[in-house]
Scaffold this motif. Structure first.
Motif, PDB file in Angstrom:
ATOM      1  N   SER A   1       0.286  24.337  11.069  1.00 24.84           N
ATOM      2  CA  SER A   1       1.620  23.930  11.519  1.00 24.84           C
ATOM      3  C   SER A   1       1.553  22.980  12.709  1.00 24.84           C
ATOM      4  O   SER A   1       2.543  22.781  13.397  1.00 24.84           O
TER       5      SER A   1
ATOM      6  N   ASN B   1      -0.495  19.698   7.606  1.00 22.15           N
ATOM      7  CA  ASN B   1       0.798  20.359   7.758  1.00 22.15           C
ATOM      8  C   ASN B   1       1.638  20.052   6.513  1.00 22.15           C
ATOM      9  O   ASN B   1       1.882  18.885   6.198  1.00 22.15           O
ATOM     10  N   ARG B   2       2.079  21.072   5.814  1.00 20.79           N
ATOM     11  CA  ARG B   2       2.872  20.868   4.594  1.00 20.79           C
ATOM     12  C   ARG B   2       4.193  20.158   4.880  1.00 20.79           C
ATOM     13  O   ARG B   2       4.772  19.538   3.990  1.00 20.79           O
ATOM     14  N   SER B   3       4.681  20.270   6.118  1.00 17.38           N
ATOM     15  CA  SER B   3       5.982  19.693   6.482  1.00 17.38           C
ATOM     16  C   SER B   3       5.871  18.323   7.142  1.00 17.38           C
ATOM     17  O   SER B   3       6.854  17.827   7.682  1.00 17.38           O
TER      18      SER B   3
ATOM     19  N   ASN C   1       5.634  14.271   7.696  1.00 14.66           N
ATOM     20  CA  ASN C   1       6.372  13.179   7.070  1.00 14.66           C
ATOM     21  C   ASN C   1       5.383  12.353   6.243  1.00 14.66           C
ATOM     22  O   ASN C   1       4.623  11.556   6.787  1.00 14.66           O
TER      23      ASN C   1
END
Length: 174
Positions: free
Chosen positions: A145, A151-153, A155
């Motif tokens: 995270s 990080n999967r989130s 951009n």
């Protein structure tokens, strides 16, 4: 071990000593928390040459170059004798990319053209980011995270290179 020393320092009322111990204990090797151990045995990873139209080929090649340009042992290259493959096609799954180990020197990477085409506002960057991320798994990196390609989130339209944290994790692993 560090938690015992930290507890003793706190019981003695030495906040400064406890802070130094805590800082040392948490920053000594943060990379361990971000490995998954399902990657390749070595960081020099070959794959069968792939051939797609330039819309896909150029950002895919950039993903190799982005890892190869880091100060890590990562070395991604094409070899016609390799069993490792990168496949682009439309999958019904919701993921953008998928890494699968098929042995210590073999991997399958899949890029989902359906989801990438649907969600990318900067197509080239999105493809590069997705493949750099999957190569991170090949280098034994786990999701995290932090500000990281893992990080999967993140951009995907703008983050296309491994972060310094990713490089540090690879260097610590290999």
């Amino acid at each position: 071990m560090a938690s015992g020393v930290l507890g003793r320092a706190l019981r003695r009322g030495s906040a400064a000593a406890a802070a130094v111990i805590l800082l040392t204990a948490t920053s000594a090797d943060p990379a361990f928390a971000h490995w998954n151990g399902t990657g390749q045995d070595i960081a020099s990873i070959h794959m069968r040459p792939y051939s797609y139209n330039s819309t896909w080929q150029m950002p895919m090649n950039k993903a190799l170059a982005n890892w190869n340009a880091t100060s890590s042992p990562a070395n991604f290259y094409k070899n016609s004798n390799s069993g490792s493959t990168i496949t682009v096609k439309s999958y019904s799954n919701t993921w953008y990319g998928n890494y699968q180990r098929c042995g210590g020197m073999c991997m399958y990477v899949r890029l989902n053209s359906r989801t990438i085409n649907r969600d990318a506002s900067n197509f080239s960057n999105f493809v590069t980011s997705t493949l750099v991320h999957e190569f991170g798994h090949a280098l034994n990196l786990a999701h995290n995270s932090t500000t990281s390609i893992m990080n999967r989130s993140r951009n995907r339209n703008s983050m296309t290179k491994p972060s310094s944290h990713d490089v540090a994790d690879v260097n610590a692993y290999y």
